[in-house]
Design an enzyme around this catalytic site. Structure first.
Site: not given
Length: 184
Positions: A55, A80, A135, A138, A161, A170
């Protein structure tokens, strides 16, 4: 059209080439004014973000650490995540110690500003000047790794993640789109 609003379908190699060419233009420019140094810094952040699938805030923290401790690898806090997880960032080979020295004064001034404000400035610059969402840098890396058939668990570990859902969703959608294009 992609399923994710932030995904601009960037090709990793293409955007890396574009950022590197922009950086090379600045490297050859004499003199470099303050505005040029800010652009230079933003391009370095983009390369860090792209190379590490991180990020923008993580890239900012990483750039500060690359400058401060002068190492090729640093650890930054994963944004996050509430568990204070850390992740490794690698200094892209396109970035030299001379580059870091050139932007040092800009980056060190950022220490006095909230990271979110700096991140918003970087994101706005990318959107305004290159037409991309930071983003998407990324996810260009995530797509790149997915196309190279790295397991989702490895990609998630690299990118910080915690859950595989996002990576799986994704990468599967990107692979499905590629299959549809190939199978005419």
């Amino acid at each position: 059209m992609t399923l994710f609003k932030w995904d601009r379908g960037l090709d990793y190699e293409d955007i890396k080439g574009k950022l590197t060419r922009e950086l090379d233009l600045l490297r050859s420019k004499k003199p470099l004014y303050e505005k040029d140094k800010v652009k230079y810094t933003y391009l370095l952040l983009g390369l860090i973000q792209l190379r590490n699938g991180c990020r923008v805030g993580e890239a900012i923290e990483g750039l500060l650490k690359f400058i401060r401790i002068q190492e090729q690898e640093v650890y930054v806090k994963v944004e996050k995540r509430k568990d204070n997880a850390m992740r490794k960032l690698i200094l892209p080979m396109e970035i030299s110690t001379k580059d870091l020295e050139l932007v040092k004064d800009i980056v060190l001034r950022w220490k006095k500003k909230p990271c979110r404000r700096v991140a918003n400035n970087v994101a706005s610059w990318y959107l305004r000047n290159l037409g991309i969402n930071t983003h998407s840098l990324r996810y260009a890396y995530i797509s790149y790794l997915g196309k190279k058939q790295y397991p989702a668990q490895i990609i998630a570990s690299i990118t910080g993640h915690k859950k595989l859902d996002m990576i799986l969703g994704y990468t599967q959608s990107k692979i499905a789109e590629d299959v549809l294009r190939r199978e005419k």
